[in-house]
Enzyme design. Structure first.
Site, PDB file in Angstrom:
ATOM      1  N   ALA A  71      30.069  36.404  73.997  1.00  0.00           N
ATOM      2  CA  ALA A  71      29.400  35.484  73.065  1.00  0.00           C
ATOM      3  C   ALA A  71      28.883  36.119  71.785  1.00  0.00           C
ATOM      4  O   ALA A  71      28.231  35.454  70.994  1.00  0.00           O
ATOM      5  CB  ALA A  71      28.213  34.828  73.790  1.00  0.00           C
ATOM      6  N   SER A  72      29.169  37.405  71.555  1.00  0.00           N
ATOM      7  CA  SER A  72      28.423  38.103  70.503  1.00  0.00           C
ATOM      8  C   SER A  72      29.161  38.345  69.195  1.00  0.00           C
ATOM      9  O   SER A  72      28.544  38.669  68.189  1.00  0.00           O
ATOM     10  CB  SER A  72      27.915  39.440  71.054  1.00  0.00           C
ATOM     11  OG  SER A  72      28.985  40.159  71.638  1.00  0.00           O
ATOM     12  N   PHE A  82      28.474  42.543  76.139  1.00  0.00           N
ATOM     13  CA  PHE A  82      28.198  43.949  76.444  1.00  0.00           C
ATOM     14  C   PHE A  82      27.969  44.655  75.119  1.00  0.00           C
ATOM     15  O   PHE A  82      28.914  45.070  74.457  1.00  0.00           O
ATOM     16  CB  PHE A  82      29.403  44.545  77.178  1.00  0.00           C
ATOM     17  CG  PHE A  82      29.076  45.730  78.051  1.00  0.00           C
ATOM     18  CD1 PHE A  82      27.775  46.210  78.172  1.00  0.00           C
ATOM     19  CD2 PHE A  82      30.075  46.363  78.774  1.00  0.00           C
ATOM     20  CE1 PHE A  82      27.476  47.291  78.984  1.00  0.00           C
ATOM     21  CE2 PHE A  82      29.785  47.458  79.598  1.00  0.00           C
ATOM     22  CZ  PHE A  82      28.491  47.912  79.711  1.00  0.00           C
ATOM     23  N   ALA A 134      37.152  40.461  74.822  1.00  0.00           N
ATOM     24  CA  ALA A 134      38.150  41.394  74.284  1.00  0.00           C
ATOM     25  C   ALA A 134      37.669  42.787  74.645  1.00  0.00           C
ATOM     26  O   ALA A 134      36.625  43.221  74.179  1.00  0.00           O
ATOM     27  CB  ALA A 134      38.257  41.239  72.773  1.00  0.00           C
ATOM     28  N   TYR A 171      52.884  41.800  69.151  1.00  0.00           N
ATOM     29  CA  TYR A 171      51.934  40.854  69.731  1.00  0.00           C
ATOM     30  C   TYR A 171      52.603  39.995  70.793  1.00  0.00           C
ATOM     31  O   TYR A 171      52.482  40.249  71.980  1.00  0.00           O
ATOM     32  CB  TYR A 171      51.288  40.003  68.630  1.00  0.00           C
ATOM     33  CG  TYR A 171      49.837  39.752  68.887  1.00  0.00           C
ATOM     34  CD1 TYR A 171      48.847  40.355  68.127  1.00  0.00           C
ATOM     35  CD2 TYR A 171      49.432  38.927  69.934  1.00  0.00           C
ATOM     36  CE1 TYR A 171      47.502  40.145  68.389  1.00  0.00           C
ATOM     37  CE2 TYR A 171      48.094  38.716  70.206  1.00  0.00           C
ATOM     38  CZ  TYR A 171      47.136  39.322  69.434  1.00  0.00           C
ATOM     39  OH  TYR A 171      45.808  39.121  69.701  1.00  0.00           O
ATOM     40  N   LYS A 204      48.534  37.758  77.513  1.00  0.00           N
ATOM     41  CA  LYS A 204      48.148  36.416  77.086  1.00  0.00           C
ATOM     42  C   LYS A 204      48.968  35.352  77.821  1.00  0.00           C
ATOM     43  O   LYS A 204      48.484  34.247  78.070  1.00  0.00           O
ATOM     44  CB  LYS A 204      48.293  36.266  75.571  1.00  0.00           C
ATOM     45  CG  LYS A 204      47.371  37.180  74.758  1.00  0.00           C
ATOM     46  CD  LYS A 204      45.906  36.976  75.067  1.00  0.00           C
ATOM     47  CE  LYS A 204      44.992  37.717  74.128  1.00  0.00           C
ATOM     48  NZ  LYS A 204      43.582  37.517  74.427  1.00  0.00           N
TER      49      LYS A 204
END
EC number: 1.3.1.9
Length: 395
Positions: A49-50, A74, A140, A235, A244
């Site tokens: 969330a950061s 974290f 991530a 990617y 993914k």
């Protein structure tokens, strides 16, 4: 302490508390200017969330929907002598604004991959919220410890099948040169899926459901990027792409688990943006610099917060969501427009060190990159003494 950016390679090793807080306020102001989101979530858990898309999700839920939010991340707090991480300062800024607005905001700082942090989140939900109606999964990380076995896995950013050579911009030296990346072996592919795939998303939802803290019709989303021809080799058709793809598998499995609640799980495909994660991926800084130039010229450029507001209004909380045939929300349609991609592909081979600033929006890319860490933000006095050890009331 006077805080100036310290950039090493693709990472900035420090952050500015006031700049990060101003950044958060800017995103909040955008959401408020767009108006309230109809039928949005009311109690939201954001895992990761950061920063980046996770932070933008939390801001959109809180200030676009009036939701109570619990954030998991974290991050490193500051000390008297050393700055904390940008994500820590972003969260301090978010908490301050949520408090002013009378919105519930609690945060847990720890390893979201661990059973311990999952249990802690469940305890806080039971104590304060009862049940959550939206779970955002936006982690991530380069490494993950499997909570069941204790084994540490590391991800790699490599092509699959054959090595790949392409033009690459070294953002440290501004040198442009061909870069060859060797193909991943089977173990590296499997490890990357273990770290960046959908397993932990599944474990979170299983734990939440077992604890009976998911509301009726609860929704969950996880984020991905697909890209087009220029980025596929590193990617889409690479280790990160394989991981993914595993999110799609997880979404199907989670949907089955949520069926009795009337819940749903979707992967959301978002556009390429400057984030702490994307800046670490070879080829992406040059691709994004060209993309920004073309999209800004066409008036279609969006940042994290614009993407997330649109994901809520055109994807998760509408009766007519933009879904593809794999049941994914697509918010990358402006980036992938054929005419736009053709322009990007035409510029790509012509970029040199001499014309980098004319042919691309590297200036904009670099400004966005520094802004992630609270630098170059309008209205902040960077000659002013600031305290790096800012407090955050954590669970």
């Amino acid at each position: 302490m006077i805080i100036k950016p310290k950039v090493r390679g693709f990472i900035c090793t420090n952050a500015h508390p006031e700049g990060c807080a101003a950044n958060v306020r800017e995103q909040i102001d955008f959401v408020k200017s767009q108006g309230e989101i109809a039928d949005g979530p009311k109690k939201v858990l954001v895992i990761g969330a950061s920063t980046g898309y996770g932070l933008a999700s939390r801001i959109t839920a809180a200030f676009g929907c009036g939701a109570a939010t619990l954030g998991v991340f974290f991050e490193k707090p500051g000390t008297e002598r050393k700055t904390g991480s940008a994500g820590f300062y972003n969260s301090v800024g978010f908490h301050a604004e949520a408090e002013k607005a009378g919105l519930y905001a609690k945060s847990i700082n720890g390893d979201a991959f661990s059973d311990e942090i999952k249990a802690k989140a469940i305890d806080v939900i039971k104590r304060d919220l009862g049940k959550v109606d939206l779970v955002v999964y936006s982690l991530a990380s380069p490494r993950r410890t499997d909570p069941k076995t204790g084994e540490l896995y590391s991800s790699v950013l490599k092509p699959i099948g054959q090595s790949y050579t392409a033009k690459n911009l070294n953002t440290d030296t501004l040198k442009i040169a061909d870069m060859t990346i060797e193909a991943a072996n089977e173990e590296e592919i499997a490890n990357t899926v273990k770290v960046m795939g959908g397993e932990d998303w599944e474990l979170w939802v299983e734990a939440l459901k077992e604890a009976d803290v998911l509301a009726e019709n609860a929704k969950t989303v996880a984020y991905t990027y697909i890209g087009d021809k220029l980025t596929w080799p590193i990617y889409g058709k690479a280790t990160i792409g394989r991981a993914k793809e595993d999110l799609d598998r997880a979404a199907t499995a989670i949907n089955q688990k949520l069926a009795d609640l009337g819940g749903s799980a979707n992967v959301a495909v978002l556009k390429a943006l400057v984030t702490q994660s994307s800046s670490a991926i070879p080829i992406m800084p040059l691709y994004i610099s060209i993309l920004y130039k073309v999209m800004k010229e066409e008036g279609t450029h969006e940042g994290c917060i614009e993407q997330l507001y649109r994901l809520f209004t055109e994807g998760v909380y509408t009766d007519t969501p933009r879904l593809d045939d794999a049941n994914r929300f697509r918010m990358d349609e402006k980036e992938l427009a054929a005419e736009l991609q053709a322009k990007v592909e035409a510029i790509w081979p012509n970029v040199t060190e001499e014309n980098l600033f004319e042919e691309t929006d590297y200036k904009g890319y670099n400004a966005e990159f520094l802004k992630l860490f609270g630098f170059g933000v309008d209205g902040i006095d960077y000659e002013k003494d600031v305290a790096p050890d800012v407090a955050l009331d954590l669970e």
